[in-house]
Design a protein around this motif. Structure first.
Motif, PDB file in Angstrom:
ATOM      1  N   TYR A 101       0.847  -1.176   0.000  1.00  0.00           N
ATOM      2  CA  TYR A 101       0.000   0.000   0.000  1.00  0.00           C
ATOM      3  C   TYR A 101       0.893   1.241   0.000  1.00  0.00           C
ATOM      4  O   TYR A 101       2.072   1.171   0.357  1.00  0.00           O
ATOM      5  N   LYS A 103       1.788   4.047   1.587  1.00  0.00           N
ATOM      6  CA  LYS A 103       2.701   4.559   2.609  1.00  0.00           C
ATOM      7  C   LYS A 103       3.839   3.585   2.900  1.00  0.00           C
ATOM      8  O   LYS A 103       4.971   3.995   3.151  1.00  0.00           O
ATOM      9  N   GLU A 175       1.984   1.855   9.572  1.00  0.00           N
ATOM     10  CA  GLU A 175       1.671   1.937   8.153  1.00  0.00           C
ATOM     11  C   GLU A 175       1.650   0.570   7.482  1.00  0.00           C
ATOM     12  O   GLU A 175       1.367   0.464   6.292  1.00  0.00           O
ATOM     13  N   HIS A 204     -10.790   9.526   1.191  1.00  0.00           N
ATOM     14  CA  HIS A 204      -9.785   9.042   2.129  1.00  0.00           C
ATOM     15  C   HIS A 204     -10.450   8.759   3.474  1.00  0.00           C
ATOM     16  O   HIS A 204     -11.315   9.507   3.929  1.00  0.00           O
ATOM     17  N   ASP A 289      -1.248   9.747  -4.593  1.00  0.00           N
ATOM     18  CA  ASP A 289      -2.347   8.996  -3.997  1.00  0.00           C
ATOM     19  C   ASP A 289      -2.886   9.793  -2.823  1.00  0.00           C
ATOM     20  O   ASP A 289      -2.119  10.408  -2.071  1.00  0.00           O
ATOM     21  N   GLN A 291      -3.821   8.963  -0.059  1.00  0.00           N
ATOM     22  CA  GLN A 291      -3.338   8.538   1.255  1.00  0.00           C
ATOM     23  C   GLN A 291      -2.143   9.360   1.724  1.00  0.00           C
ATOM     24  O   GLN A 291      -1.818   9.381   2.908  1.00  0.00           O
TER      25      GLN A 291
END
Length: 383
Positions: A101, A103, A175, A204, A289, A291
């Motif tokens: 993902y 992060k 994370e 988000h 993104d 995030q």
């Protein structure tokens, strides 16, 4: 060129077929779907490092440093010696595959960069030009084209936090993405508001505010500054932070992509013998993104190598700080008491510009002496 899709239940059989080819490449990442690109990357099973120009002397130095009584380097699970290529491949396998993902990708890139700088040095290689590669870089499968020797040096796999600790790098365990105990249908029934917001509307999960474009433009100026801007070892990270600031400010993807490409020649000029390429930009663009909208300033400063001064609010929230500041200003006016700087303390840039306005023929040395600012600060804003 042939492309093989290796499946988990028939992996060994397919791998044996692939090894019959004259040469084959494989990385430590699995993908969902049929595309092998970063957007479809699913899990990372380990990190592979390539060290060039290795001979018996440098290899023995590395192995010596891996011994428990010395522990200069972490012992790789596998070491592959390429006899014709004068290089070695070091395999560090994770005890649990890491879900890719956004992060955690940044942390993996940082770890790969840091460990490459650590493992490839004047004692382990005869080549001073360290080559930095992404965590999804593919390498020759042992037993194909070249005559390779494979050594298994460690049976126990590595925990991700263990490698970060050995490399003396910070690791944010929060994370890591953990498998949910609910299916999507179960989550829809159990968490209807979350499902509507995240799955249906694509928002988000935590929510964030959008910053002004000025912040994005400020980072470009900061990055390109000749004294305090992007340095050779941080060029990639500076572009990645540019992408993250684009997310924070709502800058369209195509715009930041175009801007990043235009910066390649400028960043390349910082050290032409170690070129900064379009491939580096494409890798950094993966961080576009939502995030990353809450990516912290401390991490931006650490990764980019650029100092960022924070606004001091004495532990108060922004609204509380502004309320008290405005209240104090009104109180001072009410009792007719002059304030030293009613509009706030001037910035260092304002101080330098103001001094130059009153001293059009003045010298930098005079400005440093009279304002009390440091030499790098005066040179920075002497425009």
């Amino acid at each position: 060129m042939k492309r093989y899709i290796l499946l988990e239940d028939t992996f060994l059989e397919q791998l044996r077929e692939a090894r019959k080819e004259p040469s084959n490449l494989l990385n430590a990442v699995s993908y969902y779907g049929r595309k092998k690109d970063k957007e479809h990357a699913d899990r990372c099973f380990g990190l592979i490092f390539d060290i060039d120009d290795v001979d018996d002397v440098t290899l023995n130095r590395f192995l010596y440093g891996c011994q428990d009584e010395h522990r200069v380097y972490p012992t790789p699970n596998f070491l592959v010696v390429s006899r014709s290529g004068r290089g070695v491949h070091l395999y560090y396998i994770f005890d649990e595959p890491v879900r890719l993902y956004p992060k955690i990708k940044v942390q993996l890139k940082s770890l790969k960069y840091g460990m490459t700088k650590w493992l490839w040095n004047q004692y382990t290689s005869n080549n001073e030009k360290v080559q930095y590669q992404s965590y999804d870089q593919s390498f020759m499968i042992a037993g194909t084209k070249e005559n390779m020797t494979v050594w298994c040096l460690r049976d126990e796999c590595y925990k991700l936090e263990e490698l970060f600790s050995m490399a003396q790098m910070e690791f944010n365990k929060e994370e890591l993405w953990i498998e949910s105990q609910y299916t999507l249908e179960e989550a829809k029934k159990k968490f209807p508001q979350w499902y509507e917001k995240v799955i249906v509307n694509g928002e988000h999960e935590k929510g964030h505010w959008k910053c002004k474009r000025d912040l994005y433009d400020w980072w470009i100026r900061k990055m390109l500054h000749p004294v305090d801007g992007a340095t050779y070892g941080h060029r990639y990270w500076c572009i990645m932070m540019l992408v993250i600031y684009a997310v924070k400010c709502g800058i369209p993807y195509e715009e930041v992509k175009k801007q990043a490409y235009e910066l390649v020649s400028e960043l390349n000029s910082r050290k032409p013998d170690q070129p900064f390429t379009v491939d580096d930009v494409n890798s950094a663009l993966e961080c576009y993104d939502v995030q990353f909208a809450t990516f912290p300033i401390d991490d931006i400063s650490r990764l980019s190598g650029i100092s960022i001064e924070k606004n001091k609010r004495n532990g108060l929230k922004q609204k509380q700080h502004l309320y008290l500041a405005r209240r104090r200003k009104e109180d001072m006016k009410a009792i007719d008491l002059p304030m030293k700087a009613p509009e706030g303390r001037p910035t260092q840039e304002q101080t330098v510009r103001e001094w130059r306005r009153f001293h059009p023929n003045g010298k930098k040395a005079d400005c440093i002496r009279e304002t009390g600012l440091s030499k790098p600060t005066v040179y920075k804003w002497w425009i």
